[in-house]
Enzyme design. Structure first.
Site, mmCIF file in Angstrom:
data_model
loop_
_atom_site.group_PDB
_atom_site.id
_atom_site.type_symbol
_atom_site.label_atom_id
_atom_site.label_comp_id
_atom_site.label_asym_id
_atom_site.label_seq_id
_atom_site.Cartn_x
_atom_site.Cartn_y
_atom_site.Cartn_z
ATOM 1 N N GLU A 254 44.019 61.192 38.281
ATOM 2 C CA GLU A 254 43.871 59.546 38.692
ATOM 3 C C GLU A 254 44.246 59.347 39.996
ATOM 4 O O GLU A 254 43.434 58.811 40.780
ATOM 5 C CB GLU A 254 44.394 58.708 37.631
ATOM 6 C CG GLU A 254 44.109 58.783 36.182
ATOM 7 C CD GLU A 254 42.686 58.024 36.224
ATOM 8 O OE1 GLU A 254 42.270 57.219 37.030
ATOM 9 O OE2 GLU A 254 42.009 58.074 35.014
ATOM 10 N N GLU B 194 41.794 48.495 48.642
ATOM 11 C CA GLU B 194 42.579 48.486 49.666
ATOM 12 C C GLU B 194 43.802 49.399 49.067
ATOM 13 O O GLU B 194 44.261 49.178 47.927
ATOM 14 C CB GLU B 194 43.272 47.323 50.307
ATOM 15 C CG GLU B 194 43.861 47.345 51.421
ATOM 16 C CD GLU B 194 44.435 45.980 51.894
ATOM 17 O OE1 GLU B 194 44.011 45.050 51.440
ATOM 18 O OE2 GLU B 194 45.394 45.994 52.600
ATOM 19 N N TYR C 101 47.271 37.887 23.394
ATOM 20 C CA TYR C 101 46.527 39.188 23.771
ATOM 21 C C TYR C 101 45.231 39.215 22.553
ATOM 22 O O TYR C 101 45.447 38.716 21.598
ATOM 23 C CB TYR C 101 47.330 40.563 23.692
ATOM 24 C CG TYR C 101 48.010 40.731 22.451
ATOM 25 C CD1 TYR C 101 49.482 40.374 22.446
ATOM 26 C CD2 TYR C 101 47.598 41.303 21.543
ATOM 27 C CE1 TYR C 101 50.323 40.623 21.276
ATOM 28 C CE2 TYR C 101 48.427 41.613 20.273
ATOM 29 C CZ TYR C 101 49.568 41.362 20.172
ATOM 30 O OH TYR C 101 50.354 41.275 18.915
ATOM 31 N N GLU D 162 42.062 57.991 42.741
ATOM 32 C CA GLU D 162 42.078 56.526 43.307
ATOM 33 C C GLU D 162 42.538 56.527 45.016
ATOM 34 O O GLU D 162 42.230 55.535 45.374
ATOM 35 C CB GLU D 162 43.156 55.914 42.374
ATOM 36 C CG GLU D 162 42.198 55.739 41.153
ATOM 37 C CD GLU D 162 43.232 54.977 40.136
ATOM 38 O OE1 GLU D 162 44.335 54.866 40.266
ATOM 39 O OE2 GLU D 162 42.931 54.685 39.020
#
Ligand SMILES: [Mg+2]
Length: 411
Positions: A318, A377, A266, A322
């Protein structure tokens, strides 16, 4: 002996090869010996105030052999970056040597219609210069910095370096720069493009924040030159080298071995942020997922905590943004912090490691939208038929949610 393990030696200059106008003890003889052993040598410096020719002359004067092809300065790497990015005109905040390096690469140094602003260093940079740079960036010019070093050492203590000017422009333009020098990858990629086997390359430097982080990010071995053996306490801290040596003669010491640690998969970041995620389960067997607009992967609704919010408020907001659904928080599933899967690189180059608070949520209103600004979607999936390109950490979070028995609230 360390030197036998490698074919390519990348040296930082200041603090490793020389300090000011003096070669460091053992440096001249050690480099001579590496050359006798047919090792490849490269010199990497973040100093944006010198051309490669100047560095070669300085090295020769101090008794080192060196050729121009062995020297990589942040200024030269910046010129190379500008050419590859197709930039024809650039406005430079830097000294004459940086300007000449960039002009030699075929870039026009003009303020009018500049496609890029390059921040280097010059003692005479004024507020007006910074203001011009900010205006150009605000009008769309790319924001590039030769390096981000915050300070450089002087007899009177640390003096502000390029990073200080970069911060001023960044604050004024409200934009993140592309940084070319160490520890960013551009300068290393420029050097390593000529060598195939990264396992045979080693970086030797005296600054953990530039030389060592850079090497760790590139997955190459790193040696810190220091008379102190203090390491950073977190084992995976990218500032920790694979070995510390006092000076370059220890490259040939039979007692000193290098144990290259496994390189983390990472990006290194100093930014740790609070994140939230919300699992909505329907009829015990379906879970709500959204296909994220930013990376095309499926995931449970998630985001970060804004200032002034609790984590519960953050996940409710959120999910509303969303998916269109109004939820209440039912219970906490867990707190997740795996750096491998929860370190994100944004398109502008910023990197953040998220500590995510994951909740189970119950729908209490709203209308599920087919797509939103954040989601291409949105739909429920059977928990046994999850999509393949699911964000890597989400299967575990879902598993933990399903393992908790109290599912009575599910509608
Ligand atoms: Mg140094």
């Amino acid at each position: 002996m360390i030197y036998k393990e490698y074919d390519v030696f990348l040296f930082d200059l200041d603090g490793v090869i020389y300090i000011g106008d003096k070669a460091l003890p053992e440096a001249v003889s050690s480099l001579k010996r590496l050359r006798e052993e047919k090792k490849s040598i490269r010199f990497l410096t973040n100093d944006p105030c010198v051309t490669r020719e100047t560095i070669v002359k300085r090295l020769h004067k101090l008794g080192f052999s060196a050729s121009i092809d062995e020297v990589i300065t942040s200024g030269w790497a910046t010129a190379d970056y500008l050419v590859k990015a197709g930039i024809k005109k650039a406005y430079i905040l830097g000294n004459d040597q940086l300007k000449s390096e960039i002009r030699k690469a075929g870039i026009d140094l003009e303020e009018d219609l500049a496609e890029a602003v390059v921040i280097g260093w010059d003692n005479n940079i004024t507020f007006q210069d910074i203001h011009k740079a900010v205006n150009l960036i605000r009008c769309g010019a790319s924001f590039i910095a030769t390096n981000g070093d915050k300070t450089f050492p002087t007899a009177k203590g640390p003096a502000p370096a390029t990073g200080a000017i970069v911060e001023a422009v960044k604050t004024g333009a409200d934009k993140e720069p592309i940084i070319i020098g160490k520890p960013e990858s551009s300068i290393f990629e420029k050097v390593l493009e000529s060598f195939e086997d990264k396992e045979r390359c080693v970086m030797i430097g005296d600054t953990p924040e530039t030389d060592i982080i850079g090497a760790n990010r590139m997955g190459i071995a790193s040696i810190l030159v220091s008379d102190q053996n203090t390491l950073f306490p977190v084992e995976h801290d990218f500032r920790n080298p694979d070995v510390v040596i006092r000076d370059l003669k220890y490259l040939f010491d039979s007692e000193i071995k290098i144990e290259v640690r496994e390189k983390p998969d990472y990006q290194w970041t100093e930014q740790v942020k609070a994140g939230v995620a919300g699992i909505i389960i329907k009829e015990s067997s379906s879970v709500l997922l959204m296909k994220r607009a930013d990376n095309g992967q499926w995931g449970i609704p998630s985001g970060h905590v804004e200032p002034g919010e609790s984590v519960e408020q953050a996940i409710i907001r959120e999910i509303k943004e969303e998916t269109g659904l109004t939820v209440k928080v039912s219970k906490m599933i867990g707190v997740y912090s795996d750096p491998s899967s929860q370190t994100f690189i944004y398109p502008d180059g910023r990197v953040s490691h998220f500590i995510t608070n994951c909740f189970q949520c119950e729908v209490i209103g709203g209308t599920l939208k087919k797509s939103t600004e954040e989601a291409l979607e949105i739909r429920y999936f059977n928990i046994h038929e999850l999509p393949e390109n699911l964000l890597p950490m989400h299967p575990r979070w879902l598993e933990d949610a399903l393992a908790q028995k109290d599912l009575a609230f599910i509608r």
